[in-house]
Design a protein around this motif. Structure first.
Motif, PDB file in Angstrom:
ATOM      1  N   ILE A   1       0.912  -1.146   0.121  1.00 11.59           N
ATOM      2  CA  ILE A   1      -0.108  -0.051   0.045  1.00 11.59           C
ATOM      3  C   ILE A   1       0.772   1.281  -0.016  1.00 11.59           C
ATOM      4  N   ILE A   2       1.845   1.211   0.857  1.00 10.32           N
ATOM      5  CA  ILE A   2       2.752   2.456   1.048  1.00 10.32           C
ATOM      6  C   ILE A   2       3.617   2.390  -0.103  1.00 10.32           C
ATOM      7  N   ASN A   3       3.953   1.482  -0.748  1.00  7.92           N
ATOM      8  CA  ASN A   3       4.872   1.633  -2.041  1.00  7.92           C
ATOM      9  C   ASN A   3       3.807   2.027  -3.320  1.00  7.92           C
ATOM     10  N   SER A   4       2.517   1.694  -3.433  1.00  3.09           N
ATOM     11  CA  SER A   4       1.803   2.150  -4.303  1.00  3.09           C
ATOM     12  C   SER A   4       1.564   3.565  -4.238  1.00  3.09           C
ATOM     13  N   PHE A   5       1.300   4.014  -3.103  1.00  2.00           N
ATOM     14  CA  PHE A   5       0.900   5.344  -2.582  1.00  2.00           C
ATOM     15  C   PHE A   5       2.018   6.105  -3.117  1.00  2.00           C
ATOM     16  N   GLY A   6       3.221   5.869  -2.700  1.00  2.00           N
ATOM     17  CA  GLY A   6       4.670   6.377  -3.162  1.00  2.00           C
ATOM     18  C   GLY A   6       4.550   6.756  -4.421  1.00  2.00           C
ATOM     19  N   ASN A   7       4.571   5.786  -5.431  1.00  2.00           N
ATOM     20  CA  ASN A   7       4.641   5.856  -6.688  1.00  2.00           C
ATOM     21  C   ASN A   7       3.493   6.238  -7.555  1.00  2.00           C
ATOM     22  N   LYS A   8       2.405   6.663  -7.006  1.00  2.00           N
ATOM     23  CA  LYS A   8       1.206   7.333  -7.497  1.00  2.00           C
ATOM     24  C   LYS A   8       1.556   8.203  -8.858  1.00  2.00           C
ATOM     25  N   TYR A   9       2.695   9.092  -8.378  1.00  3.51           N
ATOM     26  CA  TYR A   9       3.139  10.272  -9.274  1.00  3.51           C
ATOM     27  C   TYR A   9       4.171   9.777 -10.417  1.00  3.51           C
ATOM     28  N   GLU A  10       4.586   8.643  -9.985  1.00  2.48           N
ATOM     29  CA  GLU A  10       5.725   8.173 -11.016  1.00  2.48           C
ATOM     30  C   GLU A  10       4.978   7.430 -12.258  1.00  2.48           C
ATOM     31  N   THR A  11       4.449   8.231 -13.030  1.00  3.08           N
ATOM     32  CA  THR A  11       3.853   7.669 -14.133  1.00  3.08           C
ATOM     33  C   THR A  11       4.666   7.665 -15.286  1.00  3.08           C
ATOM     34  N   ASN A  12       4.511   7.003 -16.229  1.00  2.37           N
ATOM     35  CA  ASN A  12       5.365   7.296 -17.496  1.00  2.37           C
ATOM     36  C   ASN A  12       5.437   8.462 -18.089  1.00  2.37           C
TER      37      ASN A  12
ATOM     38  N   TYR B   1       6.238  33.800 -20.571  1.00  2.80           N
ATOM     39  CA  TYR B   1       5.310  33.173 -19.904  1.00  2.80           C
ATOM     40  C   TYR B   1       5.436  31.491 -19.751  1.00  2.80           C
ATOM     41  N   LEU B   2       5.607  31.189 -20.934  1.00  4.49           N
ATOM     42  CA  LEU B   2       5.948  29.562 -21.063  1.00  4.49           C
ATOM     43  C   LEU B   2       7.365  29.285 -20.332  1.00  4.49           C
ATOM     44  N   GLN B   3       8.363  30.021 -20.321  1.00  4.11           N
ATOM     45  CA  GLN B   3       9.442  29.681 -19.508  1.00  4.11           C
ATOM     46  C   GLN B   3       9.289  29.763 -18.205  1.00  4.11           C
ATOM     47  N   LYS B   4       8.677  31.023 -17.750  1.00  4.90           N
ATOM     48  CA  LYS B   4       8.308  31.157 -16.253  1.00  4.90           C
ATOM     49  C   LYS B   4       7.705  29.748 -15.619  1.00  4.90           C
ATOM     50  N   THR B   5       6.410  29.409 -16.552  1.00  6.52           N
ATOM     51  CA  THR B   5       5.555  28.327 -16.002  1.00  6.52           C
ATOM     52  C   THR B   5       6.267  27.053 -15.925  1.00  6.52           C
ATOM     53  N   PHE B   6       7.273  26.751 -16.756  1.00  8.73           N
ATOM     54  CA  PHE B   6       8.008  25.661 -16.401  1.00  8.73           C
ATOM     55  C   PHE B   6       9.112  25.516 -15.538  1.00  8.73           C
ATOM     56  N   LYS B   7       9.605  26.994 -15.494  1.00  8.31           N
ATOM     57  CA  LYS B   7      10.981  27.310 -14.630  1.00  8.31           C
ATOM     58  C   LYS B   7      10.484  26.886 -13.149  1.00  8.31           C
ATOM     59  N   GLU B   8       9.038  27.212 -12.843  1.00  7.55           N
ATOM     60  CA  GLU B   8       8.670  27.101 -11.379  1.00  7.55           C
ATOM     61  C   GLU B   8       8.449  25.734 -10.996  1.00  7.55           C
ATOM     62  N   VAL B   9       8.407  25.012 -11.837  1.00  8.95           N
ATOM     63  CA  VAL B   9       8.139  23.325 -11.385  1.00  8.95           C
ATOM     64  C   VAL B   9       9.377  22.805 -11.013  1.00  8.95           C
ATOM     65  N   ASN B  10       9.435  22.093  -9.496  1.00  5.31           N
ATOM     66  CA  ASN B  10      10.598  21.511  -9.237  1.00  5.31           C
ATOM     67  C   ASN B  10      10.297  20.271 -10.025  1.00  5.31           C
ATOM     68  N   TYR B  11      11.430  19.947 -10.938  1.00  8.28           N
ATOM     69  CA  TYR B  11      11.330  18.466 -11.684  1.00  8.28           C
ATOM     70  C   TYR B  11      11.847  17.277 -10.829  1.00  8.28           C
ATOM     71  N   ASN B  12      12.382  17.578  -9.746  1.00  8.46           N
ATOM     72  CA  ASN B  12      12.784  16.670  -8.604  1.00  8.46           C
ATOM     73  C   ASN B  12      11.547  16.095  -7.810  1.00  8.46           C
ATOM     74  N   ASP B  13      10.506  16.734  -7.773  1.00  5.90           N
ATOM     75  CA  ASP B  13       9.462  16.256  -7.194  1.00  5.90           C
ATOM     76  C   ASP B  13       8.309  15.814  -7.911  1.00  5.90           C
ATOM     77  N   SER B  14       8.093  14.465  -7.981  1.00  3.51           N
ATOM     78  CA  SER B  14       7.192  13.712  -8.740  1.00  3.51           C
ATOM     79  C   SER B  14       5.957  14.242  -8.943  1.00  3.51           C
ATOM     80  N   GLU B  15       5.396  14.712  -7.269  1.00  8.54           N
ATOM     81  CA  GLU B  15       4.119  15.269  -7.375  1.00  8.54           C
ATOM     82  C   GLU B  15       4.057  16.460  -8.236  1.00  8.54           C
ATOM     83  N   SER B  16       4.934  17.448  -8.144  1.00 11.20           N
ATOM     84  CA  SER B  16       4.838  18.839  -8.766  1.00 11.20           C
ATOM     85  C   SER B  16       4.812  18.310 -10.168  1.00 11.20           C
ATOM     86  N   VAL B  17       5.632  17.609 -10.990  1.00 12.58           N
ATOM     87  CA  VAL B  17       5.549  17.278 -12.104  1.00 12.58           C
ATOM     88  C   VAL B  17       4.124  16.854 -12.865  1.00 12.58           C
TER      89      VAL B  17
END
Length: 376
Positions: A26-37, A227-243
């Motif tokens: 359950i924990i592993n499934s929840f943790g990988n919820k955001y790790e989609t292809n 605007y597009l650069q700012k939108t993507f730059k503000e996302v923490n790509y190391n955080d799966s949930e943010s992506v």
């Protein structure tokens, strides 16, 4: 310990182990919820775009086409107004430069940082056609109080070479299509950069270059890219949930090929460029990001529906009003390398120096800038 107790403890141990496995799953499934292809591919795209921003060599190749029709008819107590307009523009633009520190180039307000810190060139072709018919009739006398008829083409080719020596090429053609009246003027000048900046600092030269790019499209490109650069730059790509949430929020369709990542989505500008909420249509965007070269091999902004949704609203809320946007497309590529300036081959430049540096400015303003009030 008797046999029954041993069996009891063994059963409890196995039961607890089972619970542990289920909980771990359950924990592993929840943790990988955001790790989609899709999220993994999107993360890779964001990483590449981040690397793209930090390149000290950069080239933009952009083209555009805009075709808009507008008609308005009003019948008031005093007059009848018939107004028709058809506007078409198209062009291409190249900006290529090298800089010691990529952070020093900021194109959000024009080309000042390119002039100050970059070494390279910008070039382009731009053309627009204006067709306007405007008639006003006094209802009391049935006489025409205004009758305007315009049909003209304005075209311009330009090159700005920004190195130790500044070179400017500008060729402008004005054609009045009603009486076949043509006017052509040009400027080919070069001057030492330090000499020019001693009397025409980069801020003022930047303002002049912004005037040279006379079609409104250029500011749209700048705003959208930032605007597009700012939108993507503000996302923490190391955080799966943010992506993952970025994909959901912007409804991004992520497609991965062998050598590229394609992104398809819509930009909602209600909260970005406008002061109040409205029902303007979204801008359609496509990005193709090369995984090997780190280039944006292709980008496209389709503003046709967006512009149509702006024009279709009659601000006066009276009379008969119609408009149509046949096209408004911006497309191009962003390369992490410099290009050769092919436009200035075999051009003979007039050379200016310390003794006539102010003549360079006067001639530039008079002959290089493609918008002249006397031709309208």
């Amino acid at each position: 310990m008797n046999k029954n107790k041993i069996i009891y403890y063994l059963c409890i141990s196995l039961l607890m182990l089972g619970f542990g496995v289920v909980i771990a799953i359950i924990i592993n499934s929840f943790g990988n919820k955001y790790e989609t292809n899709e999220a993994k591919t999107m993360k890779n795209a964001l990483v590449i775009l981040d690397e793209n921003r930090s390149s000290n060599k950069k080239s933009y190749e952009i083209s555009f086409v805009q075709d808009v029709e507008y008609e308005e008819k009003k019948d008031t107590d005093l007059e009848i107004i018939n107004y028709k307009a058809h506007y078409k523009s198209n062009g291409s633009f190249v900006l290529s430069y090298e800089v010691a520190d990529s952070k020093k180039i900021d194109l959000s307000n024009g080309f000042k940082s390119f002039l100050d810190d970059g070494v390279g060139f910008m070039s382009g072709n731009q053309s627009e056609i204006h067709i306007i018919q405007n008639e006003e009739i006094d209802k009391a006398t049935n006489e025409k109080t205004r009758s305007e008829n315009y049909n003209y083409t304005l075209g311009n080719k330009f090159v700005i070479d920004n190195r130790e020596t500044i070179k400017v090429l500008s060729e402008t053609m004005y054609h009045n299509n009603l009486d076949d009246n043509k006017k052509n003027y040009s400027f080919y000048g070069k001057i030492n950069k330090e000499t020019l900046m001693s009397c025409f600092e980069s801020e003022r030269f930047n303002e002049a270059l912004n005037r040279m790019l006379f079609i409104d499209f250029w500011s749209d490109v700048n705003n959208l890219m930032n605007y597009l650069q700012k939108t993507f730059k503000e996302v923490n790509y190391n955080d799966s949930e943010s992506v993952y949430k970025l994909i959901e929020t912007m409804n991004i369709n992520v497609e991965e090929a062998n050598d590229a990542i394609n992104l398809y989505f819509e930009l909602d500008l209600d909260d970005s460029f406008k002061n109040e909420k409205n029902n303007y249509k979204n801008i359609l965007v496509n990005l193709r990001i090369n995984k090997e070269s780190k280039n944006v091999d292709y980008f496209k902004f389709d503003l046709s529906n967006y512009l149509f949704s702006i024009l279709k609203t009659d601000p006066s809320n009276s009379g008969v009003f119609s408009s149509n946007v046949n096209d408004y497309i911006i497309q191009g590529k962003i390369l992490n390398d410099t290009l050769n300036n092919k436009e200035e081959a075999n051009v003979s430049y007039k050379e200016y120096d310390e003794s006539n540096k102010f003549d360079f400015i006067d001639d530039f303003v008079q002959d290089a800038l493609p918008v002249h009030e006397d031709i309208y």
